[in-house]
Design an enzyme around this catalytic site. Structure first.
Site, PDB file in Angstrom:
ATOM      1  CE  LYS A  64       8.276 -44.921  89.516  1.00 21.65           C
ATOM      2  NZ  LYS A  64       9.273 -44.526  88.589  1.00 21.65           N
ATOM      3  CE  LYS A  95       8.867 -41.415  87.548  1.00 22.27           C
ATOM      4  NZ  LYS A  95       9.893 -41.857  86.606  1.00 22.27           N
TER       5      LYS A  95
HETATM    6  C1  PBG Z   1      12.844 -43.218  85.692  1.00 19.99           C
HETATM    7  C2  PBG Z   1      12.299 -44.151  86.699  1.00 19.99           C
HETATM    8  C3  PBG Z   1      12.374 -44.032  88.088  1.00 19.99           C
HETATM    9  C4  PBG Z   1      11.744 -45.165  88.615  1.00 19.99           C
HETATM   10  C5  PBG Z   1      11.314 -45.931  87.544  1.00 19.99           C
HETATM   11  N1  PBG Z   1      11.638 -45.274  86.367  1.00 19.99           N
HETATM   12  C6  PBG Z   1      13.076 -43.041  88.933  1.00 19.99           C
HETATM   13  C7  PBG Z   1      12.735 -41.625  88.949  1.00 19.99           C
HETATM   14  O1  PBG Z   1      11.768 -41.147  88.367  1.00 19.99           O
HETATM   15  O2  PBG Z   1      13.517 -40.936  89.597  1.00 19.99           O
HETATM   16  C8  PBG Z   1      11.592 -45.460  90.070  1.00 19.99           C
HETATM   17  C9  PBG Z   1      11.241 -46.856  90.435  1.00 19.99           C
HETATM   18  C10 PBG Z   1      11.390 -47.187  91.867  1.00 19.99           C
HETATM   19  O3  PBG Z   1      11.583 -46.337  92.745  1.00 19.99           O
HETATM   20  O4  PBG Z   1      11.300 -48.383  92.162  1.00 19.99           O
HETATM   21  N2  PBG Z   1      13.558 -43.844  84.678  1.00 19.99           N
END
Ligand code: PBG
Length: 321
Positions: free
Chosen positions: A247, A194
């Protein structure tokens, strides 16, 4: 003049032959639909994500029912607690928003996979993904709480857990917590790779989770790194992850491809909020064809190596396919 001997166009001459030689087929089976649930009544559209809502538990159940009737096999739930505090208590609370939502959905729509996002940023008043010590997220103190949160989601009836906080050792901590509580059968889909991405902007509006100070760059990955993705994914596999996630999706297709070549576990990609918002905004202006662009984007993510795609286009795609 050179007359071509090989003519790739022979295999493109009709819709039928194109269909026969098509390498990648997007299917409703590949889709996971992300949904936001809140304490408040009714539903409220998220300004930067047209067509996406914060749902009350009651309306969430209806939305999941609709997803199920469209053939979507799974949803992933994000909770907005009534009260946020320094340690994100609501996330570990048996009466918390996500626990209520999971119970309600499982009761009314039993045969759809309910995945929960396991993290603290939606639940903490500072918006960070764990416990803060000296203005930093304290990794190991957060691990203990992550295990607690995971067990609580499992007890509420979640079918799969998706830890997204990028803490070192989080998969092992959660696996151990689950196994000790009798949930050794519950799969973990790790947000293993991520990135610290600006593409999450609209999501942070959706769950009001933008960090109040600092950012997430000390735990999420540097967008400039690719080899590190292999190290992150290897660690998560060793710690017991069942599915690996990359991601965001579209800006990181090269990473998906690299993981596809290195790992034989199922791979998921998160087509995140910013990717969705860009397509929606351009389509609203009449600058692009929403359906064609969205399907091309999802097909590209699958072609790059994803087996599963978390996408806000899930319902639309299920109708279009
Ligand atoms: C964290 C989380 C995030 C997203 C999914 N889980 C946000 C982050 O890391 O700031 C982002 C998903 C998206 O942008 O659609 N719980």
């Amino acid at each position: 003049m050179h007359i071509p001997y090989f003519r790739p166009r022979r295999l493109r001459g009709s819709a039928e032959i194109r269909r026969m030689v098509r390498e990648t087929k997007l299917s409703v089976d590949d889709l996971i639909y992300p949904l936001f649930v809140t304490y408040e009544d009714g539903k409220k559209e998220i300004a930067s994500m047209p067509g996406q809502y914060q749902f009350s538990v009651e309306l969430l159940v209806k939305e999941v029912q609709e997803a199920k009737s469209l053939g979507i096999p799974a949803v992933v739930l994000f909770g907005l607690p009534e009260e946020k505090d320094a340690v994100g208590s609501d996330s570990c609370n048996d009466g918390g928003i996500i626990q209520q939502a999971v119970r309600a959905v499982k009761q009314s729509v039993p045969d759809i996979m309910v995945i929960t996002d396991v993290c603290f940023c939606e639940y903490t008043d500072h918006g960070h993904c764990g416990i803060i010590k000296d203005e930093q997220v304290d990794n190991d103190a957060t691990l203990e709480l992550l295990a607690k949160q995971a067990v609580s989601h499992a007890q509420a009836g979640a079918d799969m857990l998706a830890p997204s906080g990028m803490m070192d050792g989080m998969i092992a901590a959660i696996r151990e917590g689950l196994d000790e509580s009798g949930f050794e059968h519950l799969p973990i889909m790790s947000y293993a790779v991520k990135y610290a991405s600006a593409f999450y902007g609209p999501f942070r509006d959706a769950v009001e989770s933008a960090p109040k100070f600092g950012d997430r760059r000390t735990h999420q990955m540097d967008p400039a790194n690719a080899m590190e993705a292999i190290r992150e994914a290897t660690l998560d596999i060793e710690e017991g992850a069942d599915i690996l996630m990359v991601k965001p999706g579209m800006p990181y297709l090269d990473i998906l491809r690299v993981l596809r070549e290195h790992f034989d576990t199922p791979l998921a990609a998160y087509n995140v909020s910013g990717e969705y918002a860009m397509v929606k905004a351009a389509a609203q202006k009449g600058w692009i064809d929403e359906k064609a662009v969205a399907l091309e984007m999802l097909t590209s993510i699958k072609r790059a190596g994803a087996d599963l795609i978390l996408t806000y286009f899930a319902k639309d795609a299920a109708k279009w396919l």
